[in-house]
Design a protein around this motif. Structure first.
Motif, PDB file in Angstrom:
ATOM      1  N   ASP A  70     -17.854  -0.847 -11.496  1.00 41.21           N
ATOM      2  CA  ASP A  70     -19.264  -0.539 -11.689  1.00 41.21           C
ATOM      3  C   ASP A  70     -20.135  -1.537 -10.906  1.00 41.21           C
ATOM      4  OD1 ASP A  70     -21.376   1.017 -13.144  1.00 41.21           O
ATOM      5  OD2 ASP A  70     -21.813  -0.980 -13.957  1.00 41.21           O
TER       6      ASP A  70
ATOM      7  N   PRO B  59     -20.112   3.738 -10.179  1.00 42.95           N
ATOM      8  CA  PRO B  59     -20.671   3.719 -11.534  1.00 42.95           C
ATOM      9  C   PRO B  59     -19.801   4.407 -12.583  1.00 42.95           C
ATOM     10  CG  PRO B  59     -21.873   5.266 -10.147  1.00 42.95           C
ATOM     11  CD  PRO B  59     -20.887   4.573  -9.262  1.00 42.95           C
TER      12      PRO B  59
ATOM     13  N   ALA C 138     -23.756  -1.911  -5.744  1.00 47.03           N
ATOM     14  CA  ALA C 138     -24.944  -1.858  -6.601  1.00 47.03           C
ATOM     15  C   ALA C 138     -25.658  -3.205  -6.587  1.00 47.03           C
ATOM     16  CB  ALA C 138     -24.539  -1.493  -8.028  1.00 47.03           C
TER      17      ALA C 138
END
Length: 163
Positions: free
Chosen positions: A40, A45, A160
């Motif tokens: 993640d 994700p 991310a």
């Protein structure tokens, strides 16, 4: 900009995560959870197809290390390596699980339909079906083996957060 002069969102050439776990069901569960968190953080994700597939691969290989590679007093090791494609549109993840039992070598059941009433023994069939590639090698630094699987997360664009 980070210290290397690249934007903070730039993709490193590779990123890895390595940790040892106790050779117990709790260790296998912890391996799955920590790898899920790391994926993640790398921009794969929770709930995405790529995350789900990689989580199953971690779960199956860690469970096999505990079930078939267990040696009293010895841990197993999980190593995740993420390689971004040059176009930054996909992420290739290699998962390696190393245990210390070299005489128990992995092989998927030859006939998945045989023994349909069984409650176990199909983990490597899942690995074979989900992974782009998989295999095993003798452990280079002692007794045992490393079982590995590779999977490419399509449609991935960026980490991310900077790693």
């Amino acid at each position: 900009m980070n210290p290397t002069g690249q934007p903070a969102s730039a993709i490193p050439a590779h990123t890895c995560f390595t940790l040892r776990f106790s050779s117990t069901p709790r260790g296998a569960r912890l391996a799955r959870r920590l790898c899920a968190e790391r994926l993640d953080a790398w921009g794969v994700p929770y709930g995405s197809d790529g995350h789900d597939v990689l989580s199953v691969l971690v779960s199956e290989l860690a469970t096999n290390a505990v079930t078939h590679g267990h040696v009293d007093g010895r841990d197993f090791r999980v190593h995740l390596l993420a390689l971004a494609a040059p176009d930054a549109k996909s992420l290739s993840v290699r998962l390696e699980v190393t245990d210390t039992r070299g005489e128990q070598l992995p092989a998927p059941a030859s006939d998945p339909v045989a023994g349909a009433g069984r409650t176990g023994g199909r983990g490597l069939l899942l690995v074979e079906a989900l992974a782009d590639r998989w295999g095993w090698t003798p452990r280079p630094d002692g007794p045992g083996k490393t079982v590995w699987a590779e999977y490419t997360v399509a449609g991935w664009e960026r980490f991310a957060t900077p790693v």
